[in-house]
Design a protein around this motif. Structure first.
Motif, short mmCIF file in Angstrom:
data_model
loop_
_atom_site.label_atom_id
_atom_site.label_comp_id
_atom_site.label_asym_id
_atom_site.label_seq_id
_atom_site.Cartn_x
_atom_site.Cartn_y
_atom_site.Cartn_z
N LYS A 1 0.81 -1.21 0.00
CA LYS A 1 0.00 0.00 0.00
C LYS A 1 0.85 1.27 0.00
N TRP B 1 -0.61 -4.54 3.18
CA TRP B 1 -1.80 -5.06 3.85
C TRP B 1 -1.50 -6.39 4.54
N LYS C 1 -3.26 -3.95 9.19
CA LYS C 1 -2.88 -3.61 7.82
C LYS C 1 -2.30 -2.20 7.79
N PHE D 1 -1.84 1.29 6.16
CA PHE D 1 -2.55 2.12 5.19
C PHE D 1 -1.68 3.24 4.66
N SER E 1 -7.64 0.10 12.15
CA SER E 1 -8.05 0.17 13.56
C SER E 1 -7.43 1.37 14.26
N GLN F 1 -11.19 5.53 10.23
CA GLN F 1 -10.06 4.95 9.52
C GLN F 1 -9.07 6.01 9.02
N ARG G 1 -6.48 7.63 6.70
CA ARG G 1 -6.35 7.58 5.24
C ARG G 1 -4.90 7.83 4.83
N ILE H 1 -11.11 9.02 6.84
CA ILE H 1 -12.18 8.94 5.85
C ILE H 1 -13.36 9.81 6.25
#
Lengths: 335, 524
Positions: free
Chosen positions: A105, A121, A144, A146, A161, A186, A188, A204
């Motif tokens: 990512k 991820w 994961k 991001f 999380s 979340q 971003r 988000i």
């Protein structure tokens, strides 16, 4: 107010959604753009009227992030093919640095340890030595990854999380700080301040947080978050994700791009909005300031981020704009 | 400040009067601040920081100083970036945008009121409702219309002496009809029988009495109601059209009959009433289905009818403002009575009367009572009649309440000292009643807002052309557009899966890296 004609659109943009944009750290006219069209595109933003595409590197799957290495001759990218690649735009020679076990990512290059850092991820952060083309270390994370960003000796890893880990790249065995994002949704994107004092993260849910590395109490008191990229439509407050953040290399102010297609300039210190540009045709997917702070690259493409979740993402919505900042534009209050 | 004021529940007028910025829809306390805002936010040169006064000024500045072309106004909300509009402060904003802006304010206001009411658990709380209505009714344009109509009516009245008595009669019916069907009917029915005589004999007194009444309303209303109410209502009540027509009729048929003639449209109804002296209620109901209050009152009405019958007609005219609304909403007959303008007038008066009378809201039923009072006042001339009215008035404390409405009260008080006391009571009663009446008002007021089920149709019918109707209706539609309690909708609401992951699942991006992915990649 007036929007001078200080902006142009790059010709031959990617053919699918943009995943990331980044200017070369050394050359103000080299722009790298990764896309869902499985290519990483390199542009010369100063050639001709609308810039030109110099070359492109293909992946076997959509590319999610890209970055420059030590100089304009070293580029990195990672994508859904799980691979982290290095390539030389001059010769076209490419090398696969390594592989994750899920989509890659985020990639970022740390000048201090001359290493490429990738986040995937698959819950791991991996460090690569570009000169040896080898993976130097692997670090498991709880969630994961991001977004990642690095400055000086600090690496910020934003995960699912709402987890945010700070690392000292000289000692990657243990996180320097484990934090929970001050945003309720979340994460971003995360981007470090050029002065190495802290970082900004976006979520988000139309919100941006500004936080500081220093764990001391007085320093932590300075952190804050604010709402942005929202619009009232039909009596409903529509909240867009904030997809992109970019710090101005000289002024320390930053730009944010949201799913609403709006780019705003913020003064993180004075907590003021400096500018809000005219709405772009689609969700803002990537932002990057040129190293001299004179240009702002804006990538826009439609997708889940602007509510287009039907699976159809019109290619014509994919555009890259290069905005030339006026003298003093982007300068914060009192600077 | 602005926020403070807003929290303090400002009146709609205040909200509408606030200067606002066309480019960003923000409103300000003061025009100077607005202009400073525009110079700083919208008319500032990004090159040199110079602040111009208008978009045109900025364009010229950028062309001449920086050799650049201004394309759009900065920081403007989408769709408002045009530099073609020359806007300074609130000047130059397109009419349509102004209207839209006002609509938004009104709808927001209505929404806030509704929320507040819901929140406070006072569904019927009339005080707030009525206020809204009043404000809406007080639309400057409408007031002007009414005022003009009133002037004409006055002029017409002045010309026709004999007609005067007749005129009031017709008008009153129309008005009275609206508020309290019962009242209306009462007038019509009783008059036909015994009153006609009275009218004939009393024509002069009526005229005097009637006219004074209008004046009287002025003083009364003044205290409780805004000045506007006084002016427009009385005039409206007097219905320009009715007067001229009526006088003519009167000349032909004579005082009493004249009044009936004027009511021709109503006549059909009246006949029925007359036929069924005792059964006024039924006919009324039929006619005034819309007005719920009237029905309730009906029982009372019979009494009233008996007592005041004759006088009521003239008085009704005077009172028009008060009762008219009820008539208009519920009753189709109105049109017959009054010209379109009258209808509008009535409506206006209605709103005003309602609010002013109760403070919270005057019920349609109230109107009727006022009519009685008026009768008293108007008939004050005829001493004999006086006593009967009193009786009714007492009985119908509620009905009297309408008296508060300026015109009636003044008359009653002046002529009947004893009544003044009753009058005082009325105000109190009205409040109590208001609950019921208020409901009616709300219905009317909110009808536009679609809040009430009853009387809405009537209201619409009457108010259609008036600005008020426009104002009210939009709120219903746009209610949710405005600020209070906005729902939030996240464009991307999955808190666990990132948009990229979602996208990666789309078929066209599907990719299954071979186990020897490295090799494949290198070959590529």
């Amino acid at each position: 107010m007036a929007q001078a004609t200080s902006q142009f659109e790059l010709s031959s943009p990617p053919e699918d959604a943009i995943s990331a944009l980044t200017f070369s750290p050394t050359s103000p006219t080299r722009l790298l753009a990764s896309s869902w069209d499985k290519y990483v595109h390199l542009y010369d933003t100063n050639a001709g009227l609308n810039g030109s595409k110099l070359t492109a590197l293909s992946h076997a799957a959509p590319v999610l992030d890209c970055c420059f290495g030590e100089n304009d001759g070293v580029l990195f990218s990672g994508g859904l093919d799980w691979l982290v690649k290095q390539w030389d735009p001059e010769t076209g020679a490419e090398t696969t640095l390594g592989s994750h076990e899920d989509g890659v990512k985020s990639v970022c290059y740390n000048q201090e340890i001359k290493s490429l850092i990738s986040g995937s991820w698959d819950h791991t952060i991996r460090l690569f030595d570009p000169r040896a083309s080898t993976e130097t270390s692997k670090h498991h994370q709880p969630h994961k990854i991001f977004s990642t960003s690095t400055i000086n000796h600090t690496l910020v890893v934003a995960m699912a999380s709402r987890s945010v880990y700070l690392y000292d790249v000289r000692n990657m065995s243990e996180p320097w700080q484990r934090r929970e994002s001050s945003l309720k949704f979340q994460t971003r994107t995360v981007r470090c301040m050029p002065n190495g004092q802290g970082y900004a993260s976006s979520s988000i849910e139309g919100r941006i947080a500004v936080e500081f590395f220093d764990a001391s109490e007085e320093s932590q008191k300075r952190k804050y978050a604010f709402k942005c990229h929202r619009a009232v439509e039909g009596g409903v407050d529509v909240v867009y994700p904030v997809n992109a953040l970019a710090f101005h290399p000289n002024y320390g102010t930053f730009a944010s791009g949201g799913g609403d297609g709006i780019v705003s300039l913020w003064d993180g210190m004075a907590k003021r909005r400096l500018r809000q540009y005219q709405k772009y045709p689609a969700s803002i997917a990537g932002l990057s300031f040129s190293p001299n702070g004179k240009y702002l690259a804006i990538g826009s493409s439609s997708g889940f981020e602007d509510g287009n979740d039907g699976g159809e993402f019109p290619p014509e919505s994919v555009k890259i704009f290069i905005r030339e900042l006026a003298e003093g534009e982007g300068k914060g209050k009192g600077q | 400040m602005a926020k403070k004021k807003k929290r303090a529940n400002p009146e709609v007028e205040e909200l509408l009067a606030r200067p606002w910025c066309y480019y960003c829809e923000r409103d300000f306390d003061d025009l100077k601040i607005l202009i400073a805002h525009q110079k700083a936010k919208h008319y500032k040169c990004e090159k040199c920081g110079r602040r111009l006064n208008t978009a045109g000024g900025l364009r010229v500045h950028m062309e001449q100083v920086h050799k650049e072309q201004l394309e759009a106004v900065d920081n403007a909300i989408p769709g408002r970036e045009s530099i073609d509009l020359e806007i300074f402060g609130t000047e130059g904003i397109p009419e349509s945008e102004v209207a839209a802006h006002n609509q938004r304010i009104l709808s927001a206001f209505a929404q806030r009121e509704a929320d507040r009411r819901a929140g406070s658990g006072q569904p019927g709380a009339g005080s707030k409702r009525p206020k809204i209505d009043i404000s809406k009714d007080l639309d400057p344009d409408e007031i002007k219309k009414k005022l003009e109509a009133h002037k004409k009516a006055m002029a017409a009245a002045a010309q026709g002496t004999s007609g005067n008595g007749a005129v009031p009669g017709p008008q009153s019916p129309g008005r009275s009809a609206s508020p309290g069907q019962g009242a209306y009917e009462v007038q019509g029915s009783p008059p036909q029988g015994a009153y006609p005589q009275v009218q004939a004999t009393s024509p002069p007194p009526f005229q005097q009495g009637v006219y004074p009444i209008p004046q009287a309303p002025g003083p009364y209303p003044a205290p409780t109601y805004p000045p506007q109410n006084q002016g427009p209502f009385p005039p409206a009540a007097y219905g320009q059209p009715p007067f001229p027509q009526q006088p003519m009729q009167f000349g032909r048929g004579g005082g009493p009959p004249a009044s009936f003639n004027g009511f021709q449209p109503q006549q059909p109804q009246h006949p029925s009433f007359t036929h069924n002296p005792g059964g006024f209620n039924p006919p009324q109901h039929n006619q005034f289905q819309q007005g719920p209050p009237p029905h309730v009152q009906h029982p009372q009405h019979p009494q009233r009818h008996q007592v005041p019958p004759v006088p009521p007609l003239p008085q009704a005219h005077q009172i028009p403002g008060l009762p008219p609304r009820p008539n208009a909403p519920g009753l189709p007959p109105r049109p017959n009575f009054n010209n379109p303008g009258m209808g509008g007038m009535n409506n206006g008066g209605f709103g005003r009367g309602g609010p002013s009378g109760s403070g919270s809201g005057g019920g349609g039923g109230w109107n009727q009572p006022p009519a009685h009072q008026q009768q008293q006042g108007g008939f004050g001339g005829p001493g004999a009649y006086v006593p009967p009215p009193q009786g009714p008035s007492q009985q119908f404390g509620q009905p009297q309440q309408p008296q508060p409405f300026s015109p009636h009260q003044p008359h009653s008080q002046q002529q009947f000292g004893g009544f003044s006391a009753t009058m005082q009571h009325h105000p109190h009663q009205p409040h109590a009643q208001n609950n019921g009446s208020a409901m009616g008002h709300q219905g009317r007021n909110d009808s536009s807002a679609s809040l009430t089920a009853t009387g809405v149709e009537g209201v619409k019918m009457e108010i259609p052309d008036t600005s008020t109707s426009n104002v009210i209706v939009p709120p219903t539609e746009k209610k949710k557009d405005e600020k209070p309690k906005r729902e939030t909708k996240m464009v991307y609401g999955d808190n666990e899966i990132s948009p990229e992951e979602k996208r990666a699942l789309l078929p066209r991006y599907e990719y299954h890296p071979p186990k020897s992915s490295v090799e494949v990649a290198t070959t590529a």
